[in-house]
Motif scaffolding. Sequence first.
Motif, PDB file in Angstrom:
ATOM      1  N   ILE A  70       0.874  -1.172   0.000  1.00  0.00           N
ATOM      2  CA  ILE A  70       0.000   0.000   0.000  1.00  0.00           C
ATOM      3  C   ILE A  70       0.909   1.220   0.000  1.00  0.00           C
ATOM      4  N   SER A  71       0.877   1.931  -1.123  1.00  0.00           N
ATOM      5  CA  SER A  71       1.846   3.010  -1.348  1.00  0.00           C
ATOM      6  C   SER A  71       1.140   4.357  -1.330  1.00  0.00           C
ATOM      7  N   GLY A  72       1.288   5.081  -0.230  1.00  0.00           N
ATOM      8  CA  GLY A  72       0.674   6.393  -0.115  1.00  0.00           C
ATOM      9  C   GLY A  72       1.349   7.421  -0.999  1.00  0.00           C
ATOM     10  N   PRO A  73       0.766   8.626  -1.114  1.00  0.00           N
ATOM     11  CA  PRO A  73       1.354   9.672  -1.959  1.00  0.00           C
ATOM     12  C   PRO A  73       2.786   9.996  -1.541  1.00  0.00           C
ATOM     13  N   GLY A  74       3.676  10.110  -2.536  1.00  0.00           N
ATOM     14  CA  GLY A  74       5.054  10.527  -2.269  1.00  0.00           C
ATOM     15  C   GLY A  74       5.867   9.559  -1.440  1.00  0.00           C
ATOM     16  N   SER A  75       5.485   8.272  -1.450  1.00  0.00           N
ATOM     17  CA  SER A  75       6.133   7.319  -0.546  1.00  0.00           C
ATOM     18  C   SER A  75       7.308   6.587  -1.181  1.00  0.00           C
ATOM     19  N   GLY A  76       7.760   7.018  -2.364  1.00  0.00           N
ATOM     20  CA  GLY A  76       8.933   6.404  -2.991  1.00  0.00           C
ATOM     21  C   GLY A  76       8.626   5.089  -3.666  1.00  0.00           C
ATOM     22  N   LYS A  77       7.430   4.973  -4.213  1.00  0.00           N
ATOM     23  CA  LYS A  77       6.988   3.736  -4.852  1.00  0.00           C
ATOM     24  C   LYS A  77       7.874   3.363  -6.036  1.00  0.00           C
ATOM     25  N   THR A  78       8.186   4.357  -6.896  1.00  0.00           N
ATOM     26  CA  THR A  78       8.979   4.057  -8.090  1.00  0.00           C
ATOM     27  C   THR A  78      10.370   3.570  -7.702  1.00  0.00           C
ATOM     28  N   ARG A  79      10.995   4.230  -6.735  1.00  0.00           N
ATOM     29  CA  ARG A  79      12.318   3.798  -6.281  1.00  0.00           C
ATOM     30  C   ARG A  79      12.254   2.368  -5.739  1.00  0.00           C
ATOM     31  N   THR A  80      11.187   2.075  -5.011  1.00  0.00           N
ATOM     32  CA  THR A  80      11.037   0.727  -4.448  1.00  0.00           C
ATOM     33  C   THR A  80      10.909  -0.312  -5.560  1.00  0.00           C
ATOM     34  N   LEU A  81      10.127  -0.016  -6.583  1.00  0.00           N
ATOM     35  CA  LEU A  81       9.968  -0.945  -7.705  1.00  0.00           C
ATOM     36  C   LEU A  81      11.285  -1.123  -8.465  1.00  0.00           C
ATOM     37  N   VAL A  82      12.006  -0.028  -8.650  1.00  0.00           N
ATOM     38  CA  VAL A  82      13.305  -0.105  -9.330  1.00  0.00           C
ATOM     39  C   VAL A  82      14.250  -1.015  -8.550  1.00  0.00           C
ATOM     40  N   CYS A 136      -0.372 -13.969   2.340  1.00  0.00           N
ATOM     41  CA  CYS A 136      -0.065 -12.683   1.681  1.00  0.00           C
ATOM     42  C   CYS A 136       0.471 -11.677   2.699  1.00  0.00           C
ATOM     43  N   LYS A 137       1.648 -11.176   2.436  1.00  0.00           N
ATOM     44  CA  LYS A 137       2.241 -10.157   3.306  1.00  0.00           C
ATOM     45  C   LYS A 137       1.766  -8.776   2.860  1.00  0.00           C
ATOM     46  N   LYS A 138       1.491  -7.895   3.825  1.00  0.00           N
ATOM     47  CA  LYS A 138       1.039  -6.532   3.508  1.00  0.00           C
ATOM     48  C   LYS A 138       2.004  -5.540   4.158  1.00  0.00           C
ATOM     49  N   ILE A 139       2.512  -4.607   3.328  1.00  0.00           N
ATOM     50  CA  ILE A 139       3.436  -3.576   3.818  1.00  0.00           C
ATOM     51  C   ILE A 139       2.876  -2.214   3.443  1.00  0.00           C
ATOM     52  N   ASN A 140       2.807  -1.331   4.410  1.00  0.00           N
ATOM     53  CA  ASN A 140       2.357   0.041   4.166  1.00  0.00           C
ATOM     54  C   ASN A 140       3.564   0.953   3.947  1.00  0.00           C
ATOM     55  N   LEU A 141       3.687   1.509   2.748  1.00  0.00           N
ATOM     56  CA  LEU A 141       4.675   2.563   2.503  1.00  0.00           C
ATOM     57  C   LEU A 141       3.976   3.867   2.867  1.00  0.00           C
ATOM     58  N   ASP A 142       4.182   4.338   4.080  1.00  0.00           N
ATOM     59  CA  ASP A 142       3.335   5.413   4.614  1.00  0.00           C
ATOM     60  C   ASP A 142       4.092   6.700   4.927  1.00  0.00           C
ATOM     61  N   ILE A 143       5.351   6.789   4.487  1.00  0.00           N
ATOM     62  CA  ILE A 143       6.105   8.034   4.699  1.00  0.00           C
ATOM     63  C   ILE A 143       6.044   8.861   3.423  1.00  0.00           C
ATOM     64  N   ASN A 144       5.494  10.048   3.514  1.00  0.00           N
ATOM     65  CA  ASN A 144       5.349  10.936   2.360  1.00  0.00           C
ATOM     66  C   ASN A 144       6.562  11.861   2.289  1.00  0.00           C
ATOM     67  N   TYR A 145       7.421  11.624   1.277  1.00  0.00           N
ATOM     68  CA  TYR A 145       8.627  12.440   1.083  1.00  0.00           C
ATOM     69  C   TYR A 145       8.349  13.641   0.183  1.00  0.00           C
ATOM     70  N   ARG A 146       7.138  13.745  -0.313  1.00  0.00           N
ATOM     71  CA  ARG A 146       6.797  14.754  -1.314  1.00  0.00           C
ATOM     72  C   ARG A 146       6.348  16.071  -0.703  1.00  0.00           C
ATOM     73  N   SER A 147       5.472  16.010   0.297  1.00  0.00           N
ATOM     74  CA  SER A 147       4.658  17.182   0.652  1.00  0.00           C
ATOM     75  C   SER A 147       5.025  17.802   1.994  1.00  0.00           C
ATOM     76  N   HIS A 148       4.679  19.077   2.101  1.00  0.00           N
ATOM     77  CA  HIS A 148       4.773  19.814   3.361  1.00  0.00           C
ATOM     78  C   HIS A 148       3.883  19.115   4.391  1.00  0.00           C
ATOM     79  N   SER A 176      -3.332  15.578  -2.919  1.00  0.00           N
ATOM     80  CA  SER A 176      -2.026  14.986  -2.600  1.00  0.00           C
ATOM     81  C   SER A 176      -0.989  15.170  -3.697  1.00  0.00           C
ATOM     82  N   ARG A 177      -1.338  15.906  -4.773  1.00  0.00           N
ATOM     83  CA  ARG A 177      -0.341  16.211  -5.817  1.00  0.00           C
ATOM     84  C   ARG A 177       0.613  17.317  -5.366  1.00  0.00           C
ATOM     85  N   ALA A 178       0.246  18.078  -4.328  1.00  0.00           N
ATOM     86  CA  ALA A 178       1.004  19.277  -3.948  1.00  0.00           C
ATOM     87  C   ALA A 178       2.248  18.939  -3.147  1.00  0.00           C
TER      88      ALA A 178
END
Length: 933
Positions: free
Chosen positions: A21-33, A285-297, A639-641
């Motif tokens: 579960i990848s919240g906004p700005g949580s580095g999803k693309t980096r994780t997939l890479v 099934c393992k569930k991991i929350n990517l819940d740190i938003n590195y994007r926003s104020h 959450s785009r901001a």
Amino acid sequence: MNLNTKQFEAVTTTEGPLLLISGPGSGKTRTLVERTIYLLTEKKVKPENIFLSTFTEKAARELITRISERLKELGHKINLYEMYIGTLHSIFLRLIDENIEYSFFRSGYRVLDDVDQQFFIYSRIKNFSELEGYREFFRDIPANNSWERSQKILFWLNKINEEGRRLDNLKTENKKILFLKSAHKRYHEMLVEENIIDFTTIQREMYRILHNEEVLEKLKNKMHYIMIDEYQDTNSIQEKIIFLLGEKYKNICVVGDDDQGIYRFRGASIKNILQFPERFEQGVCKKINLDINYRSHEDIIRFCNRWINLINWREFRFRKDIVPPADSSFPDYSGVVRIGGDSEKKWKDNIYKFIKNLKTTNKIEDYSQVAFLFRSVQSSNVKELKKHLESLGIPIYSPRSKDFFDRSEIKLVIGALLVYFPHCKYLILDEVQNRGNRIFDYYKECLTLLKKVIKNDEELYSWLVEKRKENSYETTLFIPSFRKIFYSLLQFDTFKNFIKIDINNVKEGRETYNLGVFSELLEKFERLSKVEDIQKDDVEKVIKYFFNVYLKNLYHKKIDEYENKEEFPLGAIPFLTFHQAKGLEFPIVIVGSLDSTPAFKEKTEEDVLCELLRLDDNFEPRDKKSEFDFWRIYYTAFSRAQNLLVLTSIENRSGKNELPSRTFRSIYESIPYVTDEKFKLENLNVETLKKVEIKPLLSYTGHILLYDFCPLKYRFIKDFKFKPFYSKDTFYGIFVHRVIEKVHRDFLANLFDNNLEEIINDIGNSLEKELKTNFPVEIREKVRYHISNYLENSNLEDIVATEFEAYSIEKNYIMIGTLDLVKKTPLGIEIIDFKTGKFDKSRFEIYKHQLEIYAYLLKDKYSLENIKASLYYIDEENSKIEIDLDSSNIEKSVEKFDIIASELLKKNFPPRKFDDKCSKCEFNYYCMIKEES
């Protein structure tokens, strides 16, 4: 890796099902890479055993670029093109291609876009009207004319495909369902007959192919690791396919955010992500929350959490709390503010003042650091705001405004086409017959604008008058196609001035890009109507169909201007829909459309039909769907901001229409105005726009040769997307290549049984429809004769691959190539490229360079001494010519490729010196005039 704890856990948890579960700005693309890198380098997984899908082609290319760069850093040489990476549609197409012998469709099929698809149905509406239940279906489902009926049929056909619903075994007496059942069958038969496929049929065909035990077993064994991004946006049939492919190893990792599931209207079901863990035994099934938003104020993060928790989601949302990084500190200002005004005028003025203030105080360097997001960019107040800001010198980029036909360059082209045909006066422009018809009024506007402009272009006026006279004469047997007329217009100043060759910004060059879109519409018309040059006897029929049917329906459908989906132009503020903004981020985001409210929809006849067909997603309560969708779409927008989120609305508490709506009022009034001292503008720190590094894909045949021949022609075709003509001389070559490819594929699949004549006739018949040409008996016999000779003199047992894609990551681009044939040899492999026609010494060096580039692309897999390369001239007696692969020559070919690629990437597009070779070019009128001047 530079990952946080949860990201690292996601990267290294490779075995078994995983839900991220990848919240906004949580580095999803980096994780997939990093997860992909980990599989390739640490787990030693072969690239062909990895399936990685993203939501957009842009995201896929970003992943390819970033994974490639990381592999290069780590010193690994791995051919990523063997990996299944792309959108689900593109991966499914690749799998269909690889298993085409099991498909209803044949190699070389064409993919329909939504305009093509609707016109395909519209032009065959009679076929549907003859089906049982047609009248009953449209008795209760409103549609005023054939165009609207084709829209309805299209909607239902797509919906049936998205659900993966089989209707052939459905027993019913319901006339409407009987109609849809027959319509779906008839439509599929038409697609197969024409060898064309649409986006929802891609999925259905993939699903059908997987029901072949041999194919399913092969692909289950191949797909060791599956990763699906944006899983909340998948539909029912996509989920079925994913679970079939991952059935054996069950290493399925899905990534997404249920709070951002906003594509229900495209068939997406939030059920897929919410119920993913339940598809496996409990605890598997393992569930991991990517819940740190590195994007926003941090204020924006808190606001988004507050918004999403305003309603009771019950079990229809994963509980989560998005947080800023623990060690982060933020500038002292309010990260969420509002702009209002008690009238539309004051509201627009206040927005202007805010943006102007950002610019004059140097808080923003470029207008593109600010983005406006709306539910629709076509509403009247959004269009008025756009006009207001532009009138005050603030540039706006709004490609989805649906105002393509309002553009001057388009009106002038249509006006010129109307004048070109003397028949238009009484066929199209009859005032009595067409009074009150919107398209008639539009055509009059086009002519009025042309009359005004043509006063300053005497050459265009004279040309149109002369052509009008020519077309009136009975002696004229043919009139050029609409596209040829269109390209002829480029010689005149009126249209030449719209061609901005030196502009590299989509907004500044929008006229040129829009003319490219118009050329595509003309090419679609020629393909759909199967008419190019117009016979004199058919002129009236063709003109009526073009103006009164084709353009009329496109005008009512509304067409978007050209949109650069790779990036937004600098120097302009994007006006985007919430859906357009999905997956993007901007330093400052201004969200409008706060007049909206979730509205419960009464059950319609179509809803009842959905239930009867079991096409309705009953996962969420019907009375909650609109509320859930509403909250998700605004959460996605907010959450785009990155640095500042601005909510904006006209403010009006009186009357029926309270603004903002009651849904937003409390949360809107809880935040300060931008003029409030709490905001502290002086402390606002606005980041620059993040530049996504996406390397372009360049091939020798598709890019380098075209640029080398004429950089300007490259610019028109590849950048501006003007649609070229294809010479009929190339049709024979296409025919031969398709037959050879089919033979090779069938042989690899153990399906080839010397049925060459059947293959030739099947492909010939298909190409005749696709290319609007004829392949008479003598041509087919010629193909049979030469390919029979090839088969007699070739050992097919040695085939390794056909249409093999290879690539190499270069500094500024990705070099790609598709090899016709790869065969094994005692020492390694042989690459063979097939050519039609006789040996031509002047072309030999080009072909030699091509094979040298292909050898270079295989450098990570084979050493040079293990590679042979040959040209096979299918029409020649001594067909095969071996190319001596010398490392210094390969180096020179690659160096030349790189030099041309560098010029191309610098956007340097000079015209070639005008010569005889230019006479057949689509753009020769434009270039000839430039040369003279």
